[in-house]
Design a protein around this motif. Structure first.
Motif, PDB file in Angstrom:
ATOM      1  N   ALA A  26       7.994   3.154   3.116  1.00 17.87           N
ATOM      2  CA  ALA A  26       8.001   1.755   2.714  1.00 17.87           C
ATOM      3  C   ALA A  26       8.989   1.454   1.601  1.00 17.87           C
ATOM      4  CB  ALA A  26       6.592   1.337   2.292  1.00 17.87           C
ATOM      5  N   ASP A  27       9.742   2.466   1.159  1.00 12.84           N
ATOM      6  CA  ASP A  27      10.687   2.280   0.046  1.00 12.84           C
ATOM      7  C   ASP A  27      11.971   1.577   0.483  1.00 12.84           C
ATOM      8  OD1 ASP A  27       9.029   3.723  -1.634  1.00 12.84           O
ATOM      9  OD2 ASP A  27      10.235   5.562  -1.575  1.00 12.84           O
ATOM     10  N   ALA A  28      12.593   0.922  -0.477  1.00 17.37           N
ATOM     11  CA  ALA A  28      13.985   0.491  -0.317  1.00 17.37           C
ATOM     12  C   ALA A  28      14.754   0.928  -1.560  1.00 17.37           C
ATOM     13  CB  ALA A  28      14.068  -1.025  -0.145  1.00 17.37           C
ATOM     14  N   VAL A  69      16.869   1.475   3.495  1.00 18.49           N
ATOM     15  CA  VAL A  69      15.434   1.187   3.608  1.00 18.49           C
ATOM     16  C   VAL A  69      14.747   2.316   4.353  1.00 18.49           C
ATOM     17  CG1 VAL A  69      15.720  -1.335   3.596  1.00 18.49           C
ATOM     18  CG2 VAL A  69      15.693  -0.108   5.771  1.00 18.49           C
ATOM     19  N   GLY A  70      13.446   2.511   4.017  1.00 16.18           N
ATOM     20  CA  GLY A  70      12.640   3.497   4.723  1.00 16.18           C
ATOM     21  C   GLY A  70      12.315   3.023   6.133  1.00 16.18           C
ATOM     22  N   VAL A 126      12.554   0.806  -4.793  1.00 17.84           N
ATOM     23  CA  VAL A 126      11.496  -0.220  -4.803  1.00 17.84           C
ATOM     24  C   VAL A 126      10.403   0.204  -3.824  1.00 17.84           C
ATOM     25  CG1 VAL A 126      10.945  -2.642  -4.382  1.00 17.84           C
ATOM     26  CG2 VAL A 126      13.181  -2.006  -5.325  1.00 17.84           C
ATOM     27  N   PRO A 127       9.256   0.653  -4.309  1.00 15.28           N
ATOM     28  CA  PRO A 127       8.157   1.017  -3.408  1.00 15.28           C
ATOM     29  C   PRO A 127       7.577  -0.234  -2.730  1.00 15.28           C
ATOM     30  CG  PRO A 127       7.869   1.984  -5.596  1.00 15.28           C
ATOM     31  CD  PRO A 127       8.933   0.940  -5.701  1.00 15.28           C
ATOM     32  N   PHE A 128       6.909  -0.009  -1.599  1.00  9.47           N
ATOM     33  CA  PHE A 128       6.282  -1.136  -0.866  1.00  9.47           C
ATOM     34  C   PHE A 128       7.257  -2.306  -0.761  1.00  9.47           C
ATOM     35  CE2 PHE A 128       2.803   0.748  -3.538  1.00  9.47           C
ATOM     36  CZ  PHE A 128       2.145   1.440  -2.525  1.00  9.47           C
TER      37      PHE A 128
ATOM     38  N   VAL D  73       1.381   4.391   8.457  1.00 10.26           N
ATOM     39  CA  VAL D  73      -0.014   3.970   8.250  1.00 10.26           C
ATOM     40  C   VAL D  73      -0.574   4.664   7.017  1.00 10.26           C
ATOM     41  CG1 VAL D  73      -2.339   4.015   9.242  1.00 10.26           C
ATOM     42  CG2 VAL D  73      -0.359   3.484  10.700  1.00 10.26           C
ATOM     43  N   ARG D  74      -1.145   3.886   6.080  1.00 12.56           N
ATOM     44  CA  ARG D  74      -1.599   4.431   4.812  1.00 12.56           C
ATOM     45  C   ARG D  74      -3.106   4.582   4.702  1.00 12.56           C
ATOM     46  NH1 ARG D  74       2.297   4.092   1.174  1.00 12.56           N
ATOM     47  NH2 ARG D  74       4.160   3.100   1.992  1.00 12.56           N
TER      48      ARG D  74
END
Lengths: 346, 346, 346, 346
Positions: A26-28, A69-70, A126-128, D73-74
């Motif tokens: 979910a990282d960028a 991006v992830g 940047v997480p999430f 999925v977390r």
């Protein structure tokens, strides 16, 4: 890359560090194009925020360009210009489902420059990313959007919306600094009858007038209770907003409210305050506190884009990233330099 | 007529006094058929309420029969059975127009047995009768309706509605006395997931269970924070209701709330409390205080009439008006007598 | 005195009639200093409002001077300058207790110039005077305050507040006449992102721009759905306000709203409309209707007094009371004369 | 695996199909342990929902066990027991950020058994699994949790919460079928004064009584307006909930509401209705529509777990997955079989 790194109380350095990498789907990774310094960064440097440890890159506000991006990122693509918000959000926990992103239970909330490396650098992870970075509309300069990373949503959500400012209200704002001034801007969106700014410094009160306060009170010389009382037929303010963070200003904010009034605390407090319940139990008051959630960021972005909120007014100084140490110095000596928000650009 | 008259701290007498007369077009004279004693009356007798002066007839709760009305009274007629509320309302000032009758600016609010003669008498003059006395539906006994004069609307409005209790919520009620117990009743109307009662007395906690608390905590032996924390996965209660009125219980109520939680203070406080803003500024809490407005009285009357609220449970002792002195004694020694509400009837 | 008297469909006369007298304790007699004509008066003259019978004095809007009050009137005294609102309120029935004065169950609501004699006269009897006439702040001309008798609270409450306009919203206002224009004024108090005015007449759309619409659509030439759709990325307006009162405009207002949008109907309708539930059941819309309650009158009065609402803009023509017949003629031929509100003064 | 596959209007088969696979990082594969049939599935089989094409696996409700999750999925892990909701949510678009998951702009909303393969199968792929499947608390049987996949949140959110049911309210529910009955259950959570069920079938009205309606009206024999009018002193219901989906019942629901009342439409409509604005423009009503968002699912799960909502009452028939064709037949002939919800288990 270069970054402003914390090295314990009183110690910081603009130095070479490894580039950030994607470590979660979910990282960028965002290249920082514009970044600013927050009063909270100064608190960290005093050692007041123990969660920030030696080696942490500071900063929780930026505008930049996505470079990677992830695999799980849906909304962002390399090349997108984005606002990096001070609040990250997992998007699935109980609090995030209710829009209370600041209280995220799954690793979000205020983490940048706090629990993970921050934005005062050439690049930031940047997480999430899908719920923590916001695509920026064309035509609005980076530095204006940057004001949406923290001060505008904080003052708007925690001050104006929690305080439920309504047309015709008398709104008292205690503290005319970097949070109180945008609270005036936010309150004006709801057409209050009067906005009364209270501060100890005349220069800040002059700024408050420029931001839309029609009445100012220097409480080193004048009693704000007397002013508000006269203005309201003895009742008190409909809404008071605390924008300082010390017991005396909170207690003043409570005292200035009318029966049935709302007191919205924005200030970051380090000590308990006295709540005069022996007076207030019967007065139907509502007191709110809060960390920003940034749920209002898209709305505020529209208002900045359409010039209904003039974000330029918050910016007093410009620097390039290479002058980060000087920028901190100027921001730290705000009383002398008149710094409100300093902007550093690539 | 006979009346319970205040004669200074510690002094009261059930004695002969002149009958009340209509002195304003909006007045009604009501024959008292059922009356009760409030904890506030005990405070008055200690001298804690300076506005009550020698010669004042006590009492702000009654059910009775209208015997005479002023020329301006529209809704009431002689012979009507009415609830006399603890709150009088002019009906036209700013606060009354918003339903905040308790804050009436034109001579209403809590006045009976306080600023004017009260209900602990054979007859009472009810000012602003149209907005201060409520016609009683047939078929409901006087003593049940009497519970609507103060304790039910107070705990419902200031506790349950201000606290915004919602289905599934965990609700902590601090204090299981004459206000805390009806707060349990009121909270149950919204189907909370759990109602946790906290008190120092096991007898009160047993009562709390009968009123609908499914979890009780004696905080002389057990840590309520640990109980709530375990129940909520470490988060805290959605709503806490303070129903005592001392600093320690208020501070406990704040501590028990989750981030984003609501703390509704009902207690009448005589001293300031400490608000730990250094912990709470970031937790998005909402604290409310309030005097009852009695705007909910018609709704609650319906709920009592339809047996969805069982008002009989609050009544522990019955007396005739002539035994008023004994009734005060029993109510005053509640710890020994187990008195919750005592009812005196003609 | 002289008065504009209804004598059946198409028949009216400015003629001599007996002066009004106090007939209830709550009445006040007010000398009319400024009065206006409403579109509803034109409906009455067409015979569309059967409750209005031969001999009724027309008019439900005035500013004047109190000359006499009944024994039960508390807030007003002879000599007071007051706004006479289109809504009268008993102040004690269920609806009045909730602020829904327009739905008063005890003889209030819209009664002036409808069920009792109205304001188009030298003097008017105001029933329930304490809750139906509003003291006027000094320094604001009669004619500006007069706009608060009907059009401003109607458009604000039934349009803007029912529609829950919020900062940044896209607001579509269908109909730019005497109700749609003040709805634009009211919506602007909440800093919407865009206000889109839709009408068939270019002159009205020009007026809409002056009142604050930033986008105008003449739907005789242009498709408002296409305009709104383009503006909102295909979603639709956050709020639509219907300010005409015919099926086609209501149906358009529904169609223009986004999923989750609000449709606030202000228009007075004489025929049923079609609600396309086969499209709308899934779109989470909220539709509201309403007669004004005038609960917002004190707030709006403050906003006019502080010049945040410029009430002068609504006034296009001035007459003296003696020219009432001409004033009706000008107002009736609004399409030709450009009349928005005509003001008649003593 | 086996699945119930749609093959065009009137055509379906329980047949062998390929197992589902993870095709997006956010997917989960869930083994279906309990599944049910919705009235919407019957509509699809009539050909009323063109988006459902030949080959689509039907069904949008299930309880099951996670067998595989995508890399993004977390919250879910293989082995977790989960509720598969009828609503999927991307969690990041404008609507999802506001909790309006049913209006998801990025591929969520009602998609299972509609735009992608559904739950009437041995296994189902759940897109956006973190925001679309809910971990199930221990100790509650699958079949009870299954009622939370659609009927309970739909009736609660779109009926009870949109209708803003409050303690003491008179609530009229038009239609006592699979959506009307859980609406009664949901309304009872807020302690209304009366719940009036209106239907044409006595068997359904008997069921309504068991679910908590205290008054029932068979409108083939009795006029519901007369019943409600008598019950409310001529005013009308505080809240009406439409739970059928044809013009006549919607129009009845509007007619039954009091001035100031709320009409919450849950029914799925295929034709426009007539809105009598010539009567309703003046009555301050609020009409809402909506597709479920499932934001209330966690709350309702708690209420089922704590037995405050008895979900067992909705289940009339049990089958094994292998008897899917028979289950459809029984559900389709509900008038004869009395079927409310049928449950199929592994």
């Amino acid at each position: 890359m270069r970054a402003m790194v914390y090295h314990g109380p009183g110690q910081k350095a603009w130095e070479e560090v490894p580039d950030p990498r994607i470590i979660d789907d979910a990282d960028a990774i965002v290249r920082v194009d514009a970044v600013t310094i927050c009063g909270t960064d100064l608190h960290i440097l005093k050692g007041d925020v123990p969660a920030v440890t030696d080696g942490r890159i500071l900063g929780h506000e930026a505008v930049g360009t996505v470079v990677e991006v992830g695999a799980g990122v849906r909304r962002l693509r390399p090349g997108d210009r984005v606002l990096v918000s001070c609040i990250s959000a997992c998007g699935t926990c109980r609090y995030c489902r209710e829009g209370h992103y600041g209280q995220c239970l799954s690793g979000g909330g205020w983490i940048l420059g706090h629990k993970v490396n921050g934005t005062q650098a050439d690049y930031v992870r940047v997480p999430f990313a899908d719920n923590s970075a916001y695509p920026v509309p064309g035509g609005v300069p980076d530095e204006e959007i940057l004001m949406l990373a923290d001060i505008l949503p904080t003052s708007y959500e925690v001050g104006v919306l929690n305080g439920n400012v309504r047309p015709g209200d008398v709104v008292a704002i205690v503290g005319a600094g970097p949070i109180g001034l945008p609270a005036i801007t936010g309150a004006r969106l709801f057409s209050p009858g009067h906005v009364v700014a209270v501060d100890l410094a005349d220069t800040r009160l002059e700024a408050a007038q420029e931001f839309g306060a029609d009445i100012t009170v220097n409480n080193s010389r004048e009693d704000p209770l007397a002013v508000i009382s006269k203005l309201t037929g003895g009742l008190g303010a409909d809404v008071t907003i605390e924008a300082v963070g010390v017991p005396a200003t909170f207690e003043l904010a409570v005292k200035l409210a009318r029966p049935g009034g709302r007191i919205a605390n924005i200030g970051v407090h380090g000590a308990p305050a006295t709540l005069h319940l022996e007076e207030q139990w019967i007065r139907n008051i509502t007191i709110t506190t809060g960390l920003v959630d940034a749920y209002s960021t898209p709305t505020l972005m529209q208002l900045v884009a359409s010039r209904q909120v003039d974000a330029r007014k918050f910016i007093t100084h410009h620097f390039s990233l290479g002058d980060f140490t000087e920028a901190y110095d100027v921001f730290n000596r705000a009383a002398d330099t008149g710094a409100l928000k300093v902007v550093l650009t690539r």
